[in-house]
Structure formats: C-alpha cells, structure tokens
Design an enzyme around this catalytic site. Structure first.
Site, short mmCIF file in Angstrom:
data_model
loop_
_atom_site.label_atom_id
_atom_site.label_comp_id
_atom_site.label_asym_id
_atom_site.label_seq_id
_atom_site.Cartn_x
_atom_site.Cartn_y
_atom_site.Cartn_z
N ASP A 178 14.38 -2.62 64.64
CA ASP A 178 14.00 -3.19 65.92
C ASP A 178 15.15 -4.10 66.38
O ASP A 178 15.59 -4.96 65.60
CB ASP A 178 12.71 -4.00 65.71
N ILE A 179 15.59 -3.96 67.62
CA ILE A 179 16.70 -4.81 68.09
C ILE A 179 16.31 -6.28 68.17
O ILE A 179 17.18 -7.14 68.29
CB ILE A 179 17.27 -4.33 69.45
N ALA A 216 18.72 0.68 74.00
CA ALA A 216 17.33 0.41 73.61
C ALA A 216 16.64 -0.49 74.62
O ALA A 216 17.13 -1.56 74.97
CB ALA A 216 17.28 -0.23 72.23
N ALA A 217 15.50 -0.03 75.09
CA ALA A 217 14.74 -0.80 76.08
C ALA A 217 13.38 -0.15 76.24
O ALA A 217 13.17 1.00 75.88
CB ALA A 217 15.46 -0.79 77.43
N GLU A 218 12.46 -0.92 76.80
CA GLU A 218 11.26 -0.33 77.39
C GLU A 218 11.70 0.12 78.78
O GLU A 218 12.27 -0.68 79.54
CB GLU A 218 10.15 -1.37 77.48
N THR A 247 20.35 -0.51 85.00
CA THR A 247 19.73 0.33 86.02
C THR A 247 20.05 -0.15 87.44
O THR A 247 20.30 -1.35 87.64
CB THR A 247 18.20 0.30 85.81
N ASP A 248 19.95 0.77 88.39
CA ASP A 248 20.13 0.38 89.80
C ASP A 248 18.93 -0.40 90.32
O ASP A 248 19.00 -1.03 91.39
CB ASP A 248 20.38 1.61 90.68
N GLU A 249 17.81 -0.38 89.57
CA GLU A 249 16.59 -1.06 90.07
C GLU A 249 16.77 -2.56 90.16
O GLU A 249 15.98 -3.23 90.84
CB GLU A 249 15.39 -0.71 89.18
N TYR A 292 9.68 -4.37 84.90
CA TYR A 292 10.78 -3.63 84.24
C TYR A 292 12.12 -4.06 84.82
O TYR A 292 13.03 -4.46 84.07
CB TYR A 292 10.58 -2.12 84.40
N LYS A 341 15.33 -6.04 83.12
CA LYS A 341 16.70 -5.49 83.03
C LYS A 341 17.68 -6.44 83.75
O LYS A 341 18.79 -6.67 83.27
CB LYS A 341 16.78 -4.09 83.64
P1 NAD Z 1 13.69 5.85 76.74
O1 NAD Z 1 12.43 5.10 76.97
O2 NAD Z 1 13.67 7.33 76.78
O3 NAD Z 1 14.32 5.43 75.33
C1 NAD Z 1 14.33 4.11 74.87
C2 NAD Z 1 14.65 4.14 73.38
O4 NAD Z 1 14.72 2.78 72.93
C3 NAD Z 1 13.59 4.84 72.55
O5 NAD Z 1 14.19 5.67 71.59
C4 NAD Z 1 12.85 3.69 71.87
O6 NAD Z 1 12.30 4.03 70.60
C5 NAD Z 1 13.98 2.67 71.73
N1 NAD Z 1 13.47 1.30 71.62
C6 NAD Z 1 12.53 0.69 72.40
N2 NAD Z 1 12.30 -0.55 71.97
C7 NAD Z 1 13.14 -0.76 70.91
C8 NAD Z 1 13.39 -1.86 70.05
N3 NAD Z 1 12.71 -3.01 70.19
N4 NAD Z 1 14.31 -1.72 69.07
C9 NAD Z 1 14.99 -0.56 68.92
N5 NAD Z 1 14.79 0.52 69.69
C10 NAD Z 1 13.87 0.42 70.68
O7 NAD Z 1 14.73 5.27 77.79
P2 NAD Z 1 15.91 6.01 78.58
O8 NAD Z 1 15.36 6.59 79.82
O9 NAD Z 1 16.67 6.84 77.62
O10 NAD Z 1 16.77 4.73 79.01
C11 NAD Z 1 17.77 4.22 78.12
C12 NAD Z 1 18.42 3.01 78.79
O11 NAD Z 1 18.99 3.40 80.03
C13 NAD Z 1 17.45 1.87 79.10
O12 NAD Z 1 18.11 0.66 78.84
C14 NAD Z 1 17.16 2.03 80.59
O13 NAD Z 1 16.86 0.80 81.17
C15 NAD Z 1 18.49 2.58 81.08
N6 NAD Z 1 18.42 3.43 82.28
C16 NAD Z 1 17.57 4.50 82.35
C17 NAD Z 1 17.59 5.32 83.47
C18 NAD Z 1 16.69 6.53 83.58
O14 NAD Z 1 16.66 7.17 84.64
N7 NAD Z 1 15.95 6.92 82.55
C19 NAD Z 1 18.47 5.05 84.52
C20 NAD Z 1 19.31 3.94 84.42
C21 NAD Z 1 19.30 3.14 83.29
O1 DAU Z 2 16.55 4.08 88.98
C1 DAU Z 2 16.70 4.08 87.59
C2 DAU Z 2 15.35 4.03 86.93
O2 DAU Z 2 14.75 5.30 87.11
C3 DAU Z 2 15.42 3.68 85.45
O3 DAU Z 2 15.94 2.39 85.31
C4 DAU Z 2 14.03 3.77 84.81
O4 DAU Z 2 14.13 3.54 83.42
C5 DAU Z 2 13.48 5.16 85.05
O5 DAU Z 2 12.17 5.25 84.54
C6 DAU Z 2 13.48 5.48 86.54
O6 DAU Z 2 12.51 4.67 87.25
P1 DAU Z 2 11.58 5.27 88.42
O7 DAU Z 2 10.40 4.42 88.54
O8 DAU Z 2 12.39 5.55 89.63
O9 DAU Z 2 11.22 6.70 87.74
P2 DAU Z 2 9.85 7.52 87.64
O10 DAU Z 2 10.22 8.86 87.08
O11 DAU Z 2 8.78 6.76 86.97
O12 DAU Z 2 9.44 7.72 89.16
C7 DAU Z 2 10.32 8.35 90.08
C8 DAU Z 2 9.65 8.31 91.44
O13 DAU Z 2 8.51 9.19 91.42
C9 DAU Z 2 9.10 6.96 91.81
O14 DAU Z 2 9.25 6.77 93.23
C10 DAU Z 2 7.61 7.03 91.48
C11 DAU Z 2 7.29 8.49 91.72
N1 DAU Z 2 6.25 9.08 90.87
C12 DAU Z 2 6.37 8.93 89.52
C13 DAU Z 2 5.43 9.48 88.66
C14 DAU Z 2 5.53 9.30 87.16
C15 DAU Z 2 5.21 9.82 91.43
O15 DAU Z 2 5.13 9.98 92.65
N2 DAU Z 2 4.30 10.38 90.59
C16 DAU Z 2 4.34 10.23 89.22
O16 DAU Z 2 3.44 10.74 88.51
#
Ligand code: NAD
Ligand code: DAU
Length: 357
Positions: A61-62, A84-86, A135-137, A161, A165
């Site tokens: 765990d980080i 690693a992140a939620e 993230t861009d969020e 979230y 971040k």
């Molecule tokens: P994900 O939820 O798929 O993966 C997260 C990983 O982190 C998992 O393997 C989980 O087990 C691990 N983790 C969670 N809590 C932990 C802890 N306390 N210690 C160690 N490991 C832990 O996420 P993702 O979509 O792969 O995103 C990865 C990173 O990129 C995140 O930091 C997220 O904010 C960022 N990000 C994601 C997106 C996207 O579109 N998914 C876009 C931009 C940035």
């Molecule tokens: O922008 C980067 C981010 O993108 C990352 O930082 C996050 O980790 C990643 O989860 C993602 O966030 P979003 O909230 O944009 O992604 P999500 O896939 O949850 O949703 C994408 C869009 O779709 C959002 O406008 C919500 C909508 N949505 C999502 C789900 C799950 C729906 O309309 N229906 C759904 O069931």
C-alpha cells in the site's frame, strides 16, 4: 540497467504502461510494480510479463511508509512513475475518505520515501526522476466551445476525486519548489483501451451492449470528454520522463472531444459492424438499449486539453485516431471475454491468492 518503481501497475493505465515499457526497452530496464490490489488492481492484466526476470511485483500500500521505504532501501530506484490512486469519480462521491487517504497521503509517502532515498548533501543524486500521473479534471469544467485547458489554467476541481488529485499535484509542486525535488506532473484527459475496469464509460458500454443490457446515460448525454488511446498516454509518460524539463507540468490529450452520447452511438455501430451476421448477439445491438438516467452530482460539462506544450517541447502528439482505437479496444474485449467475466464476477481477486500463495 535502469530501475523503475511503478505504483498502481496492476490497474488500467499502469498495466498498459508496463507492457509498453517492456516492448520498448526489453531487458534494458527493471520494473518493480507496487500495488495494493484494490478492487481496481488485477494481476491478470500483467500475466504476459509476470515471469520476466526483469519484472518484480510487490503487494504494498503506498500509504504504508515502512513498506515503501524498505523497497527504496532494497533497490536503487532511478525512476518513479506514480499511477496508484482511487480513480473513479462516482465512487468518490459516495466515499471520499479513501480518495484523500490514497491520492493525497499516499502521494506524500511516495514523495518522502523517494526524497529520503535520493537526497545528498547538496541536492539529489543525478538522474533520479519522479513522475506524478494526474488528470485534466483538476482544471474544472469548460463552458465555452473555444476554451481549452493549458498548463497555466487555474485549478478548479469539483468532485472529491479531482480535489484529491489537485491536492496531490500541489504537494508534488511544493516539493519541486521547496526542495528542488526532481519531479514532473502530467495532466491527462480520459483514456480508453484494453484492461479498463468496466465501471468506466467505454468498457461499461461495450460490455452492456454485448450482453443486451441497458446503456445508462447520465443527464442529457451531452457532456464532453477528450478521449486518448491508453498506449499513446504510456508513450507520453515515457517521453516526458526522458525528454521533459524537470519541475515542469505537461498536459496530455487526444485532440478528440466527443459527447458521451456520440461515444455510445459509435460503440453500438462498431460492435454491430464487427459481429458476424450469424452471431446471436447482433439482434440486440441497437440504440433501443440507450437509457437516460439521473445525472452524476456536480457533473463537469466539458474537458478539453491543449497539448501544445508537450508537442512543442517534447515532440509528443496523439497517434491513434478514435475510429482505429475504439475498434482495437472492442476487438480486445471480444477476445478477452474471460477477463471481463472474471472482473464482473469478482473472480480476478482470487488470482493473486492462486498465483502468489
Ligand atoms: P485504476 O483505478 O485502473 O488503477 C489504480 C491502481 O492503483 C489499481 O491497480 C489499484 O489496485 C492501485 N491502488 C489503489 N490504491 C492503492 C494504494 N493505496 N496502494 C497501492 N496501490 C493502490 O486507475 P487508472 O485509470 O489506471 O488511473 C491511473 C492513474 O492515472 C491515476 O492516478 C489516475 O488519477 C490517473 N489518470 C487516469 C485517467 C483515466 O482516464 N483513467 C486519466 C488521467 C489520469
Ligand atoms: O478526464 C480524466 C478522468 O477521466 C480520469 O482522471 C478519471 O480517473 C477517469 O475515471 C475519467 O473520469 P470521467 O468521470 O470522465 O470518466 P467516466 O468513464 O466515469 O465517465 C465518462 C463520462 O461518461 C462522464 O461524463 C460520465 C458519463 N457516464 C459515465 C458512466 C460510468 C455516463 O453517462 N454513464 C455511465 O454509466
């Protein structure tokens, strides 16, 4: 041989990044993947690399400072790539605490352990680098069509979230400013591709369409996201770490803005096109599955990255067109039905016990 410490490597982007790095650097690097294996961490994502001699998995765990500093003491780490992140916005609305714990305090532990391991009397050991994946969020929501997120855009996060971040980015930035800590921050738009957990829009819609289940659209379906194929993100992270200026932030985006409802129509059409006429699932693949549901609380309207700085300074730009990327993604889910079954039934969480008992 350069040693990487990757956090969250069993998640969606982390596992794609690790595979990308082995395809690029083969045996010239050692990757240590530390992951707590939460619901989002799945070692099945890494089974193609699990037996490599230059790959090490450590379940940790980080937030566990002792465990992380022991890893820094045992290995001479050259690069940290901190994923690693939620990561799921909807979960952060229901249960924000774990987001602050992991994303903020976990990042602080990573920074402190790297700082302690790399610090010298007059700075840091040469060549050590920490990349914080964000993230861009953090920039909030765009209302006007001609607005974009730049590295200079003020932070304005809305969900728990994105607030967590944003806080973690600020802490990394404070280490850069205060200690001249050798770090970069990347802020990326929405990723899609193989191994994405089906709570996120694209894999959820693919899975539900194939199963003939309702396709939930939040609000009016007109929220806009800027989609990037995950391998392009992996490449950008590597390029920033190797070619970027230490201390700088780089925005990463797909130049690919789409409304959610457009994404859903594209997925339905592509699946319809890809299924053979004899496939019984084809009959239910149509727009009747689309169902408008209650909106996400505080739902950001539009994200759009201007990836001008990373293009000008580093030479990175998105390569995978959405039409190609979504076909590759859908094909991957077609070919990995067991992965989806394991993930949706929760069976993947037994994998670790079986693999590492
Ligand atoms: P994900 O939820 O798929 O993966 C997260 C990983 O982190 C998992 O393997 C989980 O087990 C691990 N983790 C969670 N809590 C932990 C802890 N306390 N210690 C160690 N490991 C832990 O996420 P993702 O979509 O792969 O995103 C990865 C990173 O990129 C995140 O930091 C997220 O904010 C960022 N990000 C994601 C997106 C996207 O579109 N998914 C876009 C931009 C940035
Ligand atoms: O922008 C980067 C981010 O993108 C990352 O930082 C996050 O980790 C990643 O989860 C993602 O966030 P979003 O909230 O944009 O992604 P999500 O896939 O949850 O949703 C994408 C869009 O779709 C959002 O406008 C919500 C909508 N949505 C999502 C789900 C799950 C729906 O309309 N229906 C759904 O069931």
């Amino acid at each position: 041989m350069r040693t990487y410490l990757v956090t969250g490597g069993a998640g969606f982007i982390g596992s794609n990044y690790i595979q990308y790095m082995f395809q690029k650097y083969h045996n010239d690097i050692h990757i240590i993947n530390i992951d707590a294996l939460t619901y989002a961490g799945n070692l099945e994502n890494l089974k193609d690399v699990a037996n490599r001699e230059n790959y090490t998995f450590i379940k940790a765990d980080i937030c566990d400072r002792e465990a992380i500093s022991a890893i820094f003491a045992k290995y001479d780490i050259d690069r940290v790539v901190h994923f690693a992140a939620e990561s799921h916005v909807d979960r952060s609305i229901k249960n924000p605490e774990v987001f602050v714990q992991t994303n903020v305090l976990g990042t602080l532990v990573m920074l402190n352990c790297a700082k302690a391991a790399w610090e010298t009397e007059d700075g840091f050991q040469a060549g050590k680098k920490f990349l914080h994946v964000s993230t861009d969020e953090v920039y909030g929501s765009l209302e006007k069509e001609d607005e974009y997120f730049y590295e200079t855009t003020p932070y304005d996060p809305h969900s728990p979230y994105s607030a967590s971040k944003a806080s973690s980015d600020m802490i990394v930035k404070s280490y850069i400013d205060t200690f001249k800590f050798p770090a970069n921050i990347t802020n990326c738009s929405n990723n899609y591709g193989p191994y994405q957990f089906p709570e996120k829009l694209i894999p959820l819609i693919i899975n539900n369409t194939l199963q003939g289940k309702k396709l939930p659209v939040y609000g009016d379906g007109k929220n806009v996201r800027d989609w990037l194929y995950v391998e392009d993100h992996a490449k950008a992270i590597d390029m920033v770490q190797e070619l970027g200026t230490i201390g700088q932030t780089y925005n990463i985006g797909g130049h690919n803005e789409k409304q959610n409802i457009e994404i859903i129509h594209i997925i339905i059409d592509t699946i319809h096109d890809m299924l053979s006429d004899s496939d019984p699932r084809k009959a239910h693949v149509n727009t009747d599955l689309i169902t408008y549901v209650a909106d996400r609380k505080g739902h950001d309207r539009r994200y759009a990255i201007a990836p001008d700085k990373i293009k000008a300074e580093i030479g990175w730009q998105p390569e995978t067109m959405f039409a190609e990327g979504i076909r590759k993604t859908i094909k991957w889910y077609f070919e990995h039905e067991d992965w989806m079954k394991n993930v949706t039934s929760g069976d993947y969480q037994k994998y670790y016990e079986e693999m590492y008992r």
